[in-house]
Design a protein around this motif. Sequence first.
Motif, mmCIF file in Angstrom:
data_model
loop_
_atom_site.group_PDB
_atom_site.id
_atom_site.type_symbol
_atom_site.label_atom_id
_atom_site.label_comp_id
_atom_site.label_asym_id
_atom_site.label_seq_id
_atom_site.Cartn_x
_atom_site.Cartn_y
_atom_site.Cartn_z
ATOM 1 N N LEU A 307 47.044 31.016 23.875
ATOM 2 C CA LEU A 307 46.212 30.849 22.566
ATOM 3 C C LEU A 307 45.390 29.511 22.967
ATOM 4 C CD1 LEU A 307 48.115 31.948 19.434
ATOM 5 C CD2 LEU A 307 46.411 33.159 20.958
ATOM 6 N N ALA A 308 44.720 29.360 24.224
ATOM 7 C CA ALA A 308 44.029 28.368 24.557
ATOM 8 C C ALA A 308 42.854 27.923 23.561
ATOM 9 C CB ALA A 308 43.207 28.447 25.775
ATOM 10 N N PRO A 309 42.774 26.717 23.133
ATOM 11 C CA PRO A 309 41.752 26.266 22.236
ATOM 12 C C PRO A 309 40.448 26.675 22.705
ATOM 13 C CG PRO A 309 43.212 24.497 22.545
ATOM 14 C CD PRO A 309 43.572 25.431 23.549
ATOM 15 N N MET A 310 39.551 27.013 21.855
ATOM 16 C CA MET A 310 38.357 27.662 22.297
ATOM 17 C C MET A 310 37.333 26.622 22.682
ATOM 18 S SD MET A 310 35.260 29.924 20.092
ATOM 19 C CE MET A 310 33.754 29.992 20.529
ATOM 20 N N ALA A 311 37.613 25.114 22.157
ATOM 21 C CA ALA A 311 36.868 24.235 22.680
ATOM 22 C C ALA A 311 37.006 23.860 24.084
ATOM 23 C CB ALA A 311 37.264 23.030 21.714
ATOM 24 N N LEU A 312 38.351 23.974 24.517
ATOM 25 C CA LEU A 312 38.728 23.631 25.745
ATOM 26 C C LEU A 312 38.230 24.752 26.841
ATOM 27 C CD1 LEU A 312 40.446 21.896 27.697
ATOM 28 C CD2 LEU A 312 42.131 23.722 27.487
ATOM 29 N N VAL A 313 38.030 25.965 26.427
ATOM 30 C CA VAL A 313 37.465 27.169 27.472
ATOM 31 C C VAL A 313 35.914 26.605 27.257
ATOM 32 C CG1 VAL A 313 36.794 29.488 27.184
ATOM 33 C CG2 VAL A 313 39.218 28.640 26.472
ATOM 34 N N MET A 314 35.305 26.494 26.148
ATOM 35 C CA MET A 314 33.847 25.956 26.067
ATOM 36 C C MET A 314 33.526 24.867 27.059
ATOM 37 S SD MET A 314 32.093 28.081 24.165
ATOM 38 C CE MET A 314 30.496 27.168 23.761
ATOM 39 N N LEU A 315 34.301 23.858 27.053
ATOM 40 C CA LEU A 315 34.142 22.855 28.148
ATOM 41 C C LEU A 315 34.158 23.019 29.334
ATOM 42 C CD1 LEU A 315 33.899 19.761 28.538
ATOM 43 C CD2 LEU A 315 36.260 19.734 28.509
ATOM 44 N N GLY A 316 35.111 23.818 29.591
ATOM 45 C CA GLY A 316 35.339 24.337 31.078
ATOM 46 C C GLY A 316 33.986 25.256 31.682
ATOM 47 N N MET A 317 33.841 26.037 30.559
ATOM 48 C CA MET A 317 32.514 27.133 31.102
ATOM 49 C C MET A 317 31.200 26.189 31.063
ATOM 50 S SD MET A 317 33.051 30.261 28.368
ATOM 51 C CE MET A 317 34.095 31.618 28.923
ATOM 52 N N PHE A 318 31.308 25.278 30.162
ATOM 53 C CA PHE A 318 29.895 24.410 30.116
ATOM 54 C C PHE A 318 29.783 23.578 31.414
ATOM 55 C CE2 PHE A 318 27.650 20.367 29.215
ATOM 56 C CZ PHE A 318 26.401 21.136 28.674
ATOM 57 N N LEU A 319 30.770 23.022 31.967
ATOM 58 C CA LEU A 319 30.511 22.272 33.259
ATOM 59 C C LEU A 319 30.419 23.302 34.351
ATOM 60 C CD1 LEU A 319 33.529 19.586 32.597
ATOM 61 C CD2 LEU A 319 31.055 19.486 32.513
ATOM 62 N N ALA A 320 31.203 24.250 34.707
ATOM 63 C CA ALA A 320 31.257 25.236 35.639
ATOM 64 C C ALA A 320 29.491 26.022 35.709
ATOM 65 C CB ALA A 320 32.146 26.262 35.374
ATOM 66 N N VAL A 321 29.051 26.189 34.653
ATOM 67 C CA VAL A 321 27.811 26.818 34.593
ATOM 68 C C VAL A 321 26.820 25.985 34.806
ATOM 69 C CG1 VAL A 321 26.293 28.172 33.024
ATOM 70 C CG2 VAL A 321 28.575 28.881 33.310
ATOM 71 N N SER A 322 26.713 24.661 33.861
ATOM 72 C CA SER A 322 25.552 23.715 33.779
ATOM 73 C C SER A 322 25.504 22.956 35.405
ATOM 74 C CB SER A 322 25.681 22.686 32.676
ATOM 75 O OG SER A 322 26.900 22.164 33.008
ATOM 76 N N GLY A 323 26.556 23.012 36.040
ATOM 77 C CA GLY A 323 26.395 22.102 37.251
ATOM 78 C C GLY A 323 25.321 22.864 38.108
ATOM 79 N N ILE A 324 24.986 23.961 37.776
ATOM 80 C CA ILE A 324 23.976 24.855 38.693
ATOM 81 C C ILE A 324 22.767 24.254 38.431
ATOM 82 C CG2 ILE A 324 22.919 27.201 38.814
ATOM 83 C CD1 ILE A 324 25.630 28.519 37.809
ATOM 84 N N GLY A 325 22.307 23.450 37.509
ATOM 85 C CA GLY A 325 21.150 22.664 37.316
ATOM 86 C C GLY A 325 21.083 21.690 38.500
ATOM 87 N N PHE A 326 22.059 21.401 39.134
ATOM 88 C CA PHE A 326 21.946 20.587 40.415
ATOM 89 C C PHE A 326 22.092 21.416 41.530
ATOM 90 C CE2 PHE A 326 23.409 16.360 37.878
ATOM 91 C CZ PHE A 326 22.464 15.761 38.107
ATOM 92 N N THR A 327 23.066 22.268 41.600
ATOM 93 C CA THR A 327 23.366 22.880 43.023
ATOM 94 C C THR A 327 22.125 23.898 43.265
ATOM 95 O OG1 THR A 327 24.859 24.624 41.703
ATOM 96 C CG2 THR A 327 25.656 22.711 42.925
ATOM 97 N N GLY A 328 21.641 24.505 41.965
ATOM 98 C CA GLY A 328 20.748 25.581 42.421
ATOM 99 C C GLY A 328 19.349 25.415 43.037
ATOM 100 N N PRO A 329 18.724 24.110 42.485
ATOM 101 C CA PRO A 329 17.275 23.862 42.946
ATOM 102 C C PRO A 329 17.151 23.040 44.246
ATOM 103 C CG PRO A 329 17.787 22.638 40.991
ATOM 104 C CD PRO A 329 18.884 23.726 41.138
ATOM 105 N N ASN A 330 18.485 21.960 44.370
ATOM 106 C CA ASN A 330 18.494 21.460 45.670
ATOM 107 C C ASN A 330 19.130 22.089 46.813
ATOM 108 O OD1 ASN A 330 17.737 18.991 44.159
ATOM 109 N ND2 ASN A 330 19.644 19.108 43.184
ATOM 110 N N ALA A 331 19.964 23.183 46.524
ATOM 111 C CA ALA A 331 20.080 24.039 47.690
ATOM 112 C C ALA A 331 19.040 24.817 48.145
ATOM 113 C CB ALA A 331 21.424 24.992 47.177
ATOM 114 N N MET A 332 18.412 25.332 47.161
ATOM 115 C CA MET A 332 17.285 26.292 47.326
ATOM 116 C C MET A 332 15.960 25.220 48.206
ATOM 117 S SD MET A 332 15.604 28.803 46.861
ATOM 118 C CE MET A 332 16.530 29.872 45.691
#
Length: 402
Positions: A307-332
């Motif tokens: 029963l992982a806290p939803m806040a912890l799940v959201m934090l992990g999702m947020f970082l794993a997804v939002s980092g694409i804002g750096f990796t996506g355009p620069n790799a491209m």
Amino acid sequence: MSEKNIGKPYSIFWIMLLALFTSLGPLSIDMYLPALPQMAEDFQVSTLQIANTLPAYFMGLAIGQLIYGPISDRIGRKKPLYFGMALYAVASLLCILAPDHWSLIAARILQALGGCVGVVMARAAIRDCLDVQSSAQAFAQMMIVMGVAPVMAPVIGAVMLQYFEWQGIFILLSIIGLICLLCVHFFFDETLKVENRLKLNFKQVLILYSSILQDKSFRLPMLAGCLSGASLFCYISSASAVFMDGYGLTQKQFAFAFALNAMGIILISACNKQLARRFSVFQRLKIGGWIQVSGAIILLIAGFLYLAPMALVMLGMFLAVSGIGFTGPNAMAIAMAQQGARAGTASAIMGSAQFACGLIGGIILNFLFWDVILNMAVLMVLFTLSGLIAIFAVEKQLNLTV
């Protein structure tokens, strides 16, 4: 890589136009996510089965880009846009007429074959007009504008479900496709000059693909961008099950939770543009890689908790997804820097590889036997760590060429 601008300064309107064409992807993927349980009930299948329309769309995106890339290098960027936008509008209506979920999957593939044209042409148009540094900023700026799509799409979908059946979402997508078609005709100017076009037959296309893939200046940053970006597709494929089935969120609550993570991409993309003077394109790529890996690890920890806290799940999702804002355009930007007249084909390969990762991730999720959070976390860790390894390979390659 030259830092000299090879074209005229780009306008915000031009970036917004390209972002509109590119946004067909996230709109088509995200807008109907709140409707998946309702669609599953109508088609008398499970939510997981109806969610297979997501990797089906990824498959269409992967295949379509390989077709549009060399065609655009031969005949220019505008004519393929005409065809693709028209096909997208028609295929969106076919989704409504699907008698069963297999027919819906087929219609979604066709829809993706049309909609993916915007992704290829936007990348190629930027490369036609700008150098690597300007391209990185343009891609980041486009991602900020385009980021509105995944933020608003599930919210729009949830609101529409309050007044219409799920079919109304696909009618709206068809209308958006028609608007894009009109914008192509009235506002998009051809960016590939006739003298720069490649005269390609089928055999030459295969040779061109092989040549581009053998080019380390393209292949390594392409892998870095694709593997890092695959975490987004893991998230998209699992989000409905995590939030709605796992935590019991309503359609509207799910839409806002989903939009929060999409906002992260906009925020990081904005930071990427602001940090352009302080950090190189590669340095920003590496920062993004570490952000994504840290988020995936947090999510993995949450997956092992009862029963992982939803806040912890959201934090992990947020970082794993939002980092694409750096990796996506620069790799491209790094991958496209040396591609010149074959930018359309190179763009197609990179886009196809990205969505192939999404397709593979969606298929693997069907076979993992843990709970939905742990399944998503394991896959995200594998993709983001692989992406980080590819980023280090890019660093080594750049040091060798200096």
